[in-house]
Enzyme design. Structure first.
Site, short mmCIF file in Angstrom:
data_model
loop_
_atom_site.label_atom_id
_atom_site.label_comp_id
_atom_site.label_asym_id
_atom_site.label_seq_id
_atom_site.Cartn_x
_atom_site.Cartn_y
_atom_site.Cartn_z
N SER A 163 3.52 -2.42 10.31
CA SER A 163 4.96 -2.48 10.60
C SER A 163 5.62 -3.78 10.17
O SER A 163 6.49 -4.30 10.87
CB SER A 163 5.22 -2.19 12.08
OG SER A 163 4.84 -0.86 12.40
N LYS A 182 0.11 4.29 -0.21
CA LYS A 182 -0.52 5.47 0.43
C LYS A 182 -0.28 6.71 -0.43
O LYS A 182 -0.27 6.60 -1.66
CB LYS A 182 -0.01 5.62 1.86
CG LYS A 182 -0.13 4.32 2.66
CD LYS A 182 0.10 4.46 4.12
CE LYS A 182 -0.06 3.11 4.80
NZ LYS A 182 0.07 3.15 6.23
N ASN A 238 0.86 -1.18 0.00
CA ASN A 238 0.00 0.00 0.00
C ASN A 238 0.90 1.24 0.00
O ASN A 238 1.52 1.55 1.01
CB ASN A 238 -0.88 -0.06 1.27
CG ASN A 238 -1.70 1.20 1.46
OD1 ASN A 238 -1.77 2.07 0.57
ND2 ASN A 238 -2.34 1.31 2.62
N HIS A 296 -9.44 0.93 5.03
CA HIS A 296 -8.16 1.12 5.70
C HIS A 296 -8.35 2.05 6.90
O HIS A 296 -9.15 2.98 6.85
CB HIS A 296 -7.12 1.71 4.73
CG HIS A 296 -5.74 1.67 5.29
ND1 HIS A 296 -5.28 2.62 6.18
CD2 HIS A 296 -4.72 0.78 5.13
CE1 HIS A 296 -4.03 2.30 6.52
NE2 HIS A 296 -3.68 1.20 5.90
N GLU A 322 -5.27 -5.39 10.50
CA GLU A 322 -4.26 -4.37 10.73
C GLU A 322 -4.57 -3.62 12.03
O GLU A 322 -5.43 -2.72 12.04
CB GLU A 322 -4.24 -3.35 9.58
CG GLU A 322 -3.90 -3.94 8.24
CD GLU A 322 -3.33 -2.89 7.29
OE1 GLU A 322 -2.20 -3.08 6.81
OE2 GLU A 322 -3.98 -1.86 7.05
N GLU A 360 -6.67 4.42 7.99
CA GLU A 360 -6.44 5.85 7.75
C GLU A 360 -7.67 6.50 7.14
O GLU A 360 -7.80 7.73 7.17
CB GLU A 360 -5.18 6.03 6.87
CG GLU A 360 -3.91 5.80 7.70
CD GLU A 360 -2.71 5.30 6.91
OE1 GLU A 360 -2.73 5.37 5.67
OE2 GLU A 360 -1.76 4.81 7.56
N GLY A 380 2.58 1.90 10.86
CA GLY A 380 3.56 2.98 10.78
C GLY A 380 4.26 3.32 12.09
O GLY A 380 4.91 4.36 12.20
P1 PGA Z 1 3.01 0.10 7.64
O1 PGA Z 1 1.51 0.30 7.05
O2 PGA Z 1 3.56 -1.16 7.01
O3 PGA Z 1 3.76 1.34 7.22
O4 PGA Z 1 2.86 -0.03 9.11
C1 PGA Z 1 0.66 -0.79 6.83
C2 PGA Z 1 -0.64 -0.35 6.24
O5 PGA Z 1 -1.13 0.74 6.56
O6 PGA Z 1 -1.23 -1.08 5.41
#
Ligand code: PGA
Length: 250
Positions: free
Chosen positions: A210, A13, A11, A96, A166, A98, A172
């Site tokens: 992560s 983003k 992803n 997601h 997740e 976010e 992140g």
């Molecule tokens: P990350 O994000 O690997 O940077 O923690 C994962 C995601 O949001 O799908």
């Protein structure tokens, strides 16, 4: 869509101007020849069509990071599922964190988006996960149950759904649940899906949050973890490819 394991999805983003995006996609396409597993990338809308063209001829999946629930209309700034498919996408990430937490998306709306994505023949990567407060309060399963019930339509077509667990607090942050926790959550998810949606109970389950080359092998070795959804580490082709290899891909 048949998805051989490991399933490693990236992803991107809100990252990727055209030059960098095409270089990243090209670098992966060169490695992904006669693949054993499933590799997918989810670039920003602005570069999606070019990236899809860049990897055409490989089995790499290209997808969008969201879509609206309507095919067209007065929805400034939004992108529909038919538009994604028209640009060369074969998949879409929905729900997601976010978007759930950052943009206030609710389960009911996500559910309609899932339906719209299926209407355009897209594979849906549905994200679910608890916040840190919910985790600490021991409410993980209750939250996942609610999100599953609220954001999944009644009828799930075969081969069109992947669920990504997740934990919001792992995205992140460099923090992950323990392997035991990941195993427990995925076992719970599997059992729940088999009980509630027997027709698709064996659909692929991904872990996200992560994931790095260093922890990817252990995470993907857990039962009921069919692959990973990677954010930050998917922006570096070397790291992303190492994650794919760590899951047994070639
Ligand atoms: P990350 O994000 O690997 O940077 O923690 C994962 C995601 O949001 O799908």
């Amino acid at each position: 869509m048949s998805l051989p394991r490991p399933i490693v999805f990236g992803n991107w983003k809100m990252h990727g101007l055209r030059r960098d995006a095409l270089a990243l996609a090209g670098s992966l396409a060169e490695r992904y020849v006669r693949p054993s597993g499933s590799l997918g990338i989810f670039p920003p809308f602005t570069v999606l069509a070019e990236v899809a063209r860049r990897v055409a001829g490989t089995r790499m999946i290209v997808g969008g990071q969201d879509c609206h629930d309507r095919p067209e209309g007065p929805f400034t700034g939004c992108v529909s599922a038919p538009m994604l498919a028209d640009a060369g996408a074969r998949a879409v990430i929905l729900g997601h964190s976010e978007r759930r937490h950052g943009l206030g998306e609710r389960d009911e709306w996500i559910c309609r988006k899932v339906q719209a994505a299926w209407g355009s023949g897209l594979l849906v990567v549905l994200c679910i996960g608890e916040t840190e407060a919910e985790w600490l309060a021991g409410r993980r399963f209750e939250v996942l149950d609610r999100q599953l019930a609220g954001s999944l339509p009644e009828e799930v077509p075969a081969g069109r759904l992947v669920i990504a667990y997740e934990p919001v607090w792992a995205i992140g942050t460099g923090r992950t649940p323990t392997l035991e926790d990941i195993r427990d959550t995925h076992a719970w998810l599997r059992q729940r899906l088999r009980a509630r949606r027997p027709a698709v109970g064996d659909l692929p389950l991904l872990y996200g949050g992560s994931v790095k080359p260093e922890n990817a092998g252990d995470i993907m070795a857990q039962p009921d973890v069919d692959g990973v959804l990677v954010g930050g580490a998917s922006l570096d082709p070397e790291q992303f490819w190492r994650i794919y290899l760590a899951g047994g891909g070639s």
